[in-house]
Design an enzyme around this catalytic site. Structure first.
Site: not given
Length: 175
Positions: A58, A95
């Site tokens: 993006r 993560e």
């Protein structure tokens, strides 16, 4: 705000409990897209910038028209293995595991002033990796620019601790 009202929230994506802020609704709206790019152009019009660097994917959508309007070059920062010529990369923690972003070795010259652009700052891991990569190449980061900041997740503060200036057009708190 005109921009914030055009951003869709998708509950439980990509995992349960996540409120995903989706800019595709902002981008498909011609007024929303124009307002977004115009606000960024207005912010950086008088700032010395040599290149706009956009983070996949993006950041490409926002960074390329911004670079065009500012009359500067655009540089893509991509995921591992996506760029065709010689690259330099930086690994960073996710993560669960690690990832890598890369940039062409000839994309940034020593001392060039770079504006880093992406759609959203959450944990700041990818943006931090991009900053490290750009600085490793000799670039001077003018600012890290986003459409959306999720301040409660800590990415904004993380980048500021690195000495980076951070700007976002809007914030969504608590998510």
């Amino acid at each position: 705000m005109a921009i914030k009202s055009r951003i869709r929230t998708v509950p439980h994506y990509p995992h349960h409990g996540i409120m995903f802020r989706d800019i595709t609704t902002l981008l498909k709206d011609p007024v929303g897209l124009r307002i977004t790019i115009d606000e960024l152009v207005n912010r950086y019009r008088e700032v010395k910038i040599d290149k706009v660097a956009g983070i996949e994917s993006r950041g490409f959508i926002l960074g390329a028209p911004l670079a065009y309007a500012l009359g500067v070059g655009f540089v893509p920062i991509r995921k591992k293995g996506k760029l065709p010529a010689e690259t330099i990369g930086h690994d960073y923690q996710l993560e669960y595991g690690t990832d890598r972003i890369e940039i062409h070795t000839d994309a940034i010259a020593e001392g060039e002033r770079v504006l880093l652009v992406d759609d959203l700052i959450a944990t700041g891991g990818t943006a931090e990796a991009a900053c490290i990569l750009l600085e490793k190449m000799g670039g001077k980061i003018v600012e890290c620019c986003f459409v959306i900041d999720l301040p409660d997740i800590g990415g904004h503060a993380r980048l500021e601790k690195l000495g980076q200036r951070v700007f976002a057009l809007c914030e969504f708190e608590g998510d």
